[in-house]
Design an enzyme around this catalytic site. Structure first.
Site, PDB file in Angstrom:
ATOM      1  N   LYS A 113      -1.028 -13.627  18.068  1.00 21.50           N
ATOM      2  CA  LYS A 113      -0.671 -13.399  19.473  1.00 21.50           C
ATOM      3  C   LYS A 113      -1.915 -13.343  20.345  1.00 21.50           C
ATOM      4  CE  LYS A 113       3.596 -10.855  18.509  1.00 21.50           C
ATOM      5  NZ  LYS A 113       4.119  -9.498  18.356  1.00 21.50           N
ATOM      6  N   LYS A 193      10.137 -24.920  14.248  1.00 19.38           N
ATOM      7  CA  LYS A 193      10.951 -23.705  14.205  1.00 19.38           C
ATOM      8  C   LYS A 193      11.523 -23.412  15.597  1.00 19.38           C
ATOM      9  CE  LYS A 193      10.569 -18.802  14.050  1.00 19.38           C
ATOM     10  NZ  LYS A 193      10.087 -17.638  14.461  1.00 19.38           N
ATOM     11  N   LYS A 196      11.693 -19.014  21.181  1.00 17.41           N
ATOM     12  CA  LYS A 196      11.572 -19.022  22.644  1.00 17.41           C
ATOM     13  C   LYS A 196      10.165 -19.390  23.070  1.00 17.41           C
ATOM     14  CE  LYS A 196      11.893 -14.032  22.615  1.00 17.41           C
ATOM     15  NZ  LYS A 196      12.425 -13.948  21.239  1.00 17.41           N
TER      16      LYS A 196
HETATM   17  P1  ADP Z   1      11.448 -16.079  18.763  1.00 19.23           P
HETATM   18  O1  ADP Z   1      10.659 -16.873  17.747  1.00 19.23           O
HETATM   19  O2  ADP Z   1      12.410 -16.926  19.512  1.00 19.23           O
HETATM   20  O3  ADP Z   1      10.549 -15.266  19.686  1.00 19.23           O
HETATM   21  P2  ADP Z   1      11.922 -13.534  17.492  1.00 19.23           P
HETATM   22  O4  ADP Z   1      10.554 -13.555  16.894  1.00 19.23           O
HETATM   23  O5  ADP Z   1      12.207 -12.591  18.615  1.00 19.23           O
HETATM   24  O6  ADP Z   1      12.307 -15.022  17.945  1.00 19.23           O
HETATM   25  O7  ADP Z   1      12.954 -13.322  16.315  1.00 19.23           O
HETATM   26  C1  ADP Z   1      13.989 -12.387  16.257  1.00 19.23           C
HETATM   27  C2  ADP Z   1      14.663 -12.545  14.894  1.00 19.23           C
HETATM   28  O8  ADP Z   1      15.253 -13.852  14.761  1.00 19.23           O
HETATM   29  C3  ADP Z   1      13.690 -12.399  13.725  1.00 19.23           C
HETATM   30  O9  ADP Z   1      14.330 -11.651  12.694  1.00 19.23           O
HETATM   31  C4  ADP Z   1      13.414 -13.811  13.267  1.00 19.23           C
HETATM   32  O10 ADP Z   1      13.114 -13.889  11.887  1.00 19.23           O
HETATM   33  C5  ADP Z   1      14.747 -14.526  13.597  1.00 19.23           C
HETATM   34  N1  ADP Z   1      14.489 -15.928  13.962  1.00 19.23           N
HETATM   35  C6  ADP Z   1      13.870 -16.369  15.084  1.00 19.23           C
HETATM   36  N2  ADP Z   1      13.763 -17.711  15.126  1.00 19.23           N
HETATM   37  C7  ADP Z   1      14.348 -18.158  13.978  1.00 19.23           C
HETATM   38  C8  ADP Z   1      14.553 -19.475  13.418  1.00 19.23           C
HETATM   39  N3  ADP Z   1      14.175 -20.564  14.055  1.00 19.23           N
HETATM   40  N4  ADP Z   1      15.157 -19.547  12.219  1.00 19.23           N
HETATM   41  C9  ADP Z   1      15.555 -18.431  11.560  1.00 19.23           C
HETATM   42  N5  ADP Z   1      15.402 -17.170  12.022  1.00 19.23           N
HETATM   43  C10 ADP Z   1      14.799 -17.023  13.222  1.00 19.23           C
END
Ligand code: ADP
Ligand code: TRP
Length: 325
Positions: A113, A193, A196
């Site tokens: 980050k 992947k 957001k």
């Molecule tokens: P983002 O990558 O959109 O910021 P977060 O890090 O807030 O998402 O993830 C919240 C939850 O959703 C976590 O438990 C994460 O492992 C799951 N998650 C996020 N993106 C994916 C994805 N593309 N495939 C599977 N699980 C995901």
């Protein structure tokens, strides 16, 4: 009886990756009558990256509405927003003083980050300590999370252990992560992947015309309609396999292999499948987004249940540290 706990940051509206990768599997676990589930919205964590309060409020509601849309039983379990139970921040401070600086400095998610973000604040740095407080306040045993959270969970255990050594007894319960390796990484519009941060996500709660538009944006190669296509190397097909029935997936696979079936057809089928499979969650989501008082009422009731347990733990911690009267 196992106590399951997990949180989702309110830093955006939940997308298909969050739903299939985190929300639905956690709800499945919560259906086991042997389990008691504590699911919360990590709105304090979202402050590390999102400063706008109005947006945060909107995302908190959207995340809460998503849990409910996918059938989380908030009456049997505990469902609340982190910021409303002040014991999270209080315990986080105490635990900060049990956390070696190098442990945080070596955290991979902090390193990632701090390379990407313009605002590298101290909250980002101590993020794992607040996460440890979230978990340890509730004596949680099992923490379902994505692979990226493994290190944070190890830190939670380590911090709890340091505190327990001082206390001379196991005041804080050591949690175990549950990382389901079978849960695949859901691909986004561009095949990376879905996230957001990459702006490549599908929000399945969008109005029909916008959902259709976004589905059409999925990347595909330049093969012509009549040519045979490789289903295993196509994002639309991959997403379809995650949501459609086995027979429908098989039919689409054959269509790809036979040729005469364009990516436009596949995207239309995926869009229609979203509408069909998510009809009920979309209805419930919209209901709560329009009836926010009812939604807030559900979170308030959960907050009261969470606070009772959190206060019990914080009382024990204060006593050990000499902060109780
Ligand atoms: P983002 O990558 O959109 O910021 P977060 O890090 O807030 O998402 O993830 C919240 C939850 O959703 C976590 O438990 C994460 O492992 C799951 N998650 C996020 N993106 C994916 C994805 N593309 N495939 C599977 N699980 C995901
Ligand atoms: N850090 C987690 C994530 O980004 C969210 C989170 C905050 C969490 N507190 C937690 C997850 C406690 C599990 C337990 O996905």
């Amino acid at each position: 009886m196992a106590r399951i706990l997990t949180g989702i940051q309110s830093s955006g509206r939940p997308h298909l990756g969050n739903i299939l990768g985190a929300i639905k599997p956690a709800i499945e676990l919560s259906k086991n009558p042997q389990n008691e589930s504590f699911f919360f919205i990590a709105d304090l964590h979202s402050l590390t990256t999102l400063k706008n309060g109005e947006e945060r409020g909107e995302y908190v509601r959207a995340i809460a509405a998503t849990w409910l849309a996918f059938g989380f039983d908030y009456q049997k379990n505990v469902f609340w927003r982190q910021s409303r139970v002040q014991e999270h921040t209080e315990l986080a401070w105490y635990l900060n003083c049990f956390t070696p600086f190098p442990m945080l400095a070596n955290a991979t998610s902090f390193k990632d980050k701090s390379e990407k973000l313009a605002d590298v604040n101290a909250g980002l740095f101590t993020y794992p300590v607040l996460q440890a407080a979230d978990i340890l306040l509730y004596n949680a045993n099992i923490i379902p999370v994505g692979k990226d959270q493994k290190q944070h969970l190890e830190m939670s255990k380590d911090i709890a252990n340091r505190f327990n050594i001082l206390a001379g007894e196991e005041i804080l319960v050591l949690p175990e992560p549950q990382i389901d390796e079978r849960i695949m990484t859901i691909p986004g519009l561009d095949g990376q992947k879905m996230s957001k941060s990459y702006h490549n996500y599908i929000d399945i709660f969008l109005p029909e015309n916008e959902l259709k538009k976004i589905t059409k944006k999925i990347l595909s190669d330049s093969k012509q309609l009549e040519e045979p296509k490789d289903p295993d190397n196509d994002i639309t097909f991959q997403l379809y396999s995650l949501v459609a029935s086995e027979t429908d997936v098989e039919t689409m696979r054959q269509n790809y292999l036979n040729g005469g079936y364009g990516y436009g057809h596949a995207k239309q089928a995926l869009f229609e499948c979203f509408l069909e499979v998510f009809a009920e969650p979309r209805r419930i989501f919209n209901y709560y987004m329009e009836n926010t008082e009812e939604l807030e009422g559900i979170l308030d009731a959960g907050e009261a249940k969470a606070r009772e347990i959190a206060q019990d733990t914080i009382g024990k911690v204060r006593k050990v540290l000499g902060f109780s009267s």
